[in-house]
Design an enzyme around this catalytic site. Structure first.
Site, PDB file in Angstrom:
ATOM      1  CE  LYS A   1       6.385 -26.326 -23.658  1.00 29.98           C
ATOM      2  NZ  LYS A   1       7.363 -25.882 -24.658  1.00 29.98           N
TER       3      LYS A   1
ATOM      4  CD  GLU B   1      15.996 -17.412 -33.963  1.00 32.97           C
ATOM      5  OE1 GLU B   1      16.554 -16.708 -33.085  1.00 32.97           O
ATOM      6  OE2 GLU B   1      14.993 -18.123 -33.727  1.00 32.97           O
TER       7      GLU B   1
ATOM      8  NE  ARG C   1      14.813 -11.647 -32.217  1.00 35.07           N
ATOM      9  CZ  ARG C   1      14.398 -12.230 -31.102  1.00 35.07           C
ATOM     10  NH1 ARG C   1      15.027 -13.277 -30.644  1.00 35.07           N
ATOM     11  NH2 ARG C   1      13.372 -11.742 -30.440  1.00 35.07           N
TER      12      ARG C   1
HETATM   13  C1  LIG Z   1      13.173 -15.693 -31.934  1.00 34.83           C
HETATM   14  C2  LIG Z   1      12.308 -16.922 -31.810  1.00 34.83           C
HETATM   15  N1  LIG Z   1      12.779 -18.116 -32.230  1.00 34.83           N
HETATM   16  C3  LIG Z   1      12.013 -19.217 -32.125  1.00 34.83           C
HETATM   17  C4  LIG Z   1      10.767 -19.148 -31.600  1.00 34.83           C
HETATM   18  C5  LIG Z   1       9.889 -20.370 -31.554  1.00 34.83           C
HETATM   19  N2  LIG Z   1       9.627 -20.781 -30.170  1.00 34.83           N
HETATM   20  C6  LIG Z   1       8.519 -20.434 -29.529  1.00 34.83           C
HETATM   21  S1  LIG Z   1       8.423 -21.012 -27.980  1.00 34.83           S
HETATM   22  C7  LIG Z   1       9.930 -21.726 -28.127  1.00 34.83           C
HETATM   23  C8  LIG Z   1      10.501 -22.482 -26.961  1.00 34.83           C
HETATM   24  C9  LIG Z   1      10.613 -21.602 -25.772  1.00 34.83           C
HETATM   25  O1  LIG Z   1      11.099 -22.332 -24.695  1.00 34.83           O
HETATM   26  P1  LIG Z   1      11.006 -21.703 -23.264  1.00 34.83           P
HETATM   27  O2  LIG Z   1      11.373 -20.281 -23.323  1.00 34.83           O
HETATM   28  O3  LIG Z   1      11.778 -22.557 -22.354  1.00 34.83           O
HETATM   29  O4  LIG Z   1       9.459 -21.764 -22.926  1.00 34.83           O
HETATM   30  P2  LIG Z   1       8.559 -23.056 -22.570  1.00 34.83           P
HETATM   31  O5  LIG Z   1       7.778 -23.362 -23.802  1.00 34.83           O
HETATM   32  O6  LIG Z   1       9.454 -24.149 -22.158  1.00 34.83           O
HETATM   33  O7  LIG Z   1       7.696 -22.600 -21.459  1.00 34.83           O
HETATM   34  C10 LIG Z   1      10.463 -21.540 -29.402  1.00 34.83           C
HETATM   35  C11 LIG Z   1      11.741 -22.090 -29.889  1.00 34.83           C
HETATM   36  C12 LIG Z   1      10.301 -17.880 -31.186  1.00 34.83           C
HETATM   37  N3  LIG Z   1       9.059 -17.705 -30.709  1.00 34.83           N
HETATM   38  N4  LIG Z   1      11.088 -16.804 -31.295  1.00 34.83           N
END
Ligand SMILES: Cc1ncc(C[n+]2csc(CCOP(=O)(O)OP(=O)(O)O)c2C)c(N)n1
Ligand SMILES: CC(=O)[C@@H](O)[C@H](O)COP(=O)(O)O
Ligand SMILES: [Mg+2]
Length: 587
Positions: free
Chosen positions: A260, A343, A371
């Site tokens: 990242k 969630e 959700r």
């Molecule tokens: C249902 C939901 N819960 C929480 C989030 C907030 N959120 C956005 S990105 C993220 C982390 C995602 O991690 P990953 O899929 O590994 O992607 P990375 O940022 O590491 O590339 C979170 C928790 C969201 N967008 N949707």
């Protein structure tokens, strides 16, 4: 490796020649690393100018190039999970010159949008939808006799959600031409939590560059054909692996390992801090004082209350920083639970905790609470369990736009019997209502907005009483009495606007505090002396707090008129929160 964000547009001659993926496909393989370097330079520059999601996009520069290079997009489909990593994709698909407008009113959307580009196969913002949506596309194309490819790109964080597993479980038993790319950077927004993250990380360490039999076993057990892990920043690994996976029919799984924030040293070192950026201010711009937010105030309340009560358990579904559980998690690690992007589980886990005598507090963004609606009804409310929901980012959220707006929680919650719903007007009220909800022996929700309010100096210890004070359940506050025959009924953080309106027009001003139970006693008194009510809320008008007032006054036979101010029945696009509020509420 870049060490700072350029403030002057860098020269990117190779990138400038790519207006659409067809231009990209004309390049030779050996030009791709140079293109990746220029794409990163441009991305750094443009996000510096606009702010926005940052680290995730830097991590998928090579993957994005490789996918558009090998696929025949837009006929083939690329489905990004969450969509916060889509900036390189937007740049390569005809939107490079519009990137400086991203997240702003009238500008490019913060996430993929089907109505913005044919290359955006599926609209996102919430996580863990990619495999389901991609499977739908692959199955429909197959039924229509189209020989297309569909790729879902899902992060290790997004893979923690149940929905992703529901889709994997289904996809593996179809013969759809779907490729799932797991972009494993060992990060969610915070550190990725849970058994799956630990399993992937442990296997990766043991694998040392060769195929991971243990990880393969997990996905092959679901009947996917697995390849990986491979270095997702190395075109020499990425291109053959993708070519091979795309040449096969049936469900394929490619596990890539990325970093990242790749290529920008501060983001590689601090991926949490660089998940998203605010735009760079000019060097000589006056320093803006950072005001504590409602989320920060919640964080202080949680820490303080946990110090008083050992039974308190704090839960976040992967939003430790956003919801500000930082201090609490450090002080009470054994009572802090980041359940990952889950969630639904967060709420039912809280229900279980409450059954066993704990006092769970779930901090959850309004938009993500969507959700977990059945869990709120079926697992918490029907059993009258003592769970407090701290519903953050309630109302319009600004630049993240419609996918993240928390406009529906009141409508969704107020039909649930026995659930107490509070709408603090400012941070001091937020503190009192969190106390109230915490001590109420059943389910309660306190909804508060993104950003700061009008009373940032919430309890600092100097006012001991306030630290523990509660407000009477279901009672509003009459703030001033006017003689115009109109009463303004405020629900939530727009009290200063409500006050302005009341002062200008000699209206009565009431801060209703509770959507449920509604203060019907106060309304009945006001109905005798007022011919008009104006309700004000940072929520959809349809089904919101104003609708609760409408139901009551109609059933009471009041013959006055009611004007409801709130978010109209339309999607409110990305813009600053102030611009959005102006568009909706201040007419
Ligand atoms: C249902 C939901 N819960 C929480 C989030 C907030 N959120 C956005 S990105 C993220 C982390 C995602 O991690 P990953 O899929 O590994 O992607 P990375 O940022 O590491 O590339 C979170 C928790 C969201 N967008 N949707
Ligand atoms: C993509 C996503 O869902 C999060 O990164 C979200 O954009 C965070 O929003 P806040 O800035 O309000 O925490
Ligand atoms: Mg990740």
């Amino acid at each position: 490796m870049f060490t700072h964000i350029p403030t002057i547009r860098p020269e990117t001659p190779l990138l400038d020649g790519i207006n659409l993926p067809t231009d990209l496909r004309r390049l030779a393989n050996i030009q791709l690393p140079e293109l990746a370097e220029q794409l990163r330079a441009f991305l750094l520059y443009s996000v510096g100018q606009t702010g926005g999601h940052f680290g995730a996009g830097l991590g998928v520069v090579e993957l994005t190039i490789a996918l558009h290079y090998l696929l025949n997009t837009p006929d083939d489909h690329i489905v990004w999970d969450v969509g916060h990593q889509c900036y390189p994709h937007k740049i390569l698909t005809g939107r490079r010159e519009q990137m400086l407008s991203i997240r702003q009113k009238g500008g490019l959307a913060p996430f993929p949008r089907r109505d913005e580009s044919p290359y955006d196969a599926f609209g996102t913002g919430h996580s863990s939808t990619s495999i389901s949506a991609a499977l739908g596309m692959a199955v429909a194309d197959q039924l229509n006799g189209k020989n297309t490819k569909t790729v879902a790109i899902i992060g290790d964080g997004a893979l923690t959600a149940g929905m992703a597993f529901e889709a994997l479980n289904h996809a593996a038993h179809t013969n759809a031409n779907i490729l799932v790319v797991l972009n494993d950077n060992d990060m969610s927004i915070s550190r990725n939590e849970g058994g799956l993250a630990t399993y992937l990380a442990k296997n990766l360490k043991l694998t040392k560059g060769s195929r991971s039999e243990t990880t393969a076993a997990l996905f092959e057990a679901l009947a996917f054909e697995y390849q990986g892990p491979i270095d997702g920043h190395d075109f020499d690994a990425l291109l053959p692996a993708l070519t091979s996976a795309l040449s096969k029919s049936g469900p394929q799984f490619l596990h890539i390992v990325t970093k990242k924030g790749k290529g920008f040293q501060p983001a590689e070192t601090d991926p949490v801090g660089y998940h998203a950026l605010t735009k760079l201010e000019p060097i000589n711009a006056p320093q803006k004082k950072k005001q504590p937010t409602f989320a920060n105030n919640f964080g202080r309340w949680l820490l303080h209350t946990a110090q008083q009560d050992k039974k308190l358990i704090g839960i976040t579904p992967a939003m430790r920083e956003g919801s500000d559980l930082i201090a609490f998690s450090e002080a009470f690690p054994e009572r802090y639970f980041d359940v990952a992007i889950a969630e639904q589980h967060a709420l039912t886990f809280a229900a279980g905790l409450a059954c066993a005598g704990a006092k769970p507090v779930v901090a959850i963004y309004s938009t993500f609470l969507q959700r977990a609606y059945d869990q709120l009804i079926h697992d918490i409310a029907i059993q009258s369990l003592d769970v407090l929901l701290a519903v953050d980012r309630a109302g319009l959220v600004g630049e993240d736009g419609a996918t993240h707006a928390g406009c529906f929680d009141i409508a969704a919650m107020r039909c649930i019997p026995g659930l107490v719903i509070m709408t603090p007007a400012d941070e001091q009220e937020q503190w009192l209502m969190l106390n109230t909800g915490y001590h109420y022996p059943g389910p309660a929700a306190v909804r508060y907005p993104r950003g700061s309010g009008t009373c940032p100096a919430a309890p600092d210890g100097s006012d001991e009483a306030l630290l523990t004070e509660t407000v009477p359940i279901g009672k509003g506050r009459l703030l001033s009495t006017g003689d115009s025959g109109t009463a303004v009924l405020n629900f939530g953080p727009l009290l200063s606007d409500a006050r302005k309106l009341a002062e200008q027009e000699q209206h009565t001003l009431v801060d209703m505090r509770f959507v449920k139970p509604l203060d019907t006693e106060l309304l009945s008194i006001l109905m005798k002396t007022h011919q008009r009510f104006i309700t004000m809320e940072d929520h959809a008008i349809q089904g919101g707090a104003g609708s609760a007032v409408a139901e009551f006054v109609t059933q009471s036979g009041w013959n006055g008129t009611l004007k409801m101010l709130g978010i109209p029945d339309q999607w409110i696009e990305h813009a600053s929160r102030a611009e959005q509020l102006k568009q909706c509420l201040i007419r």
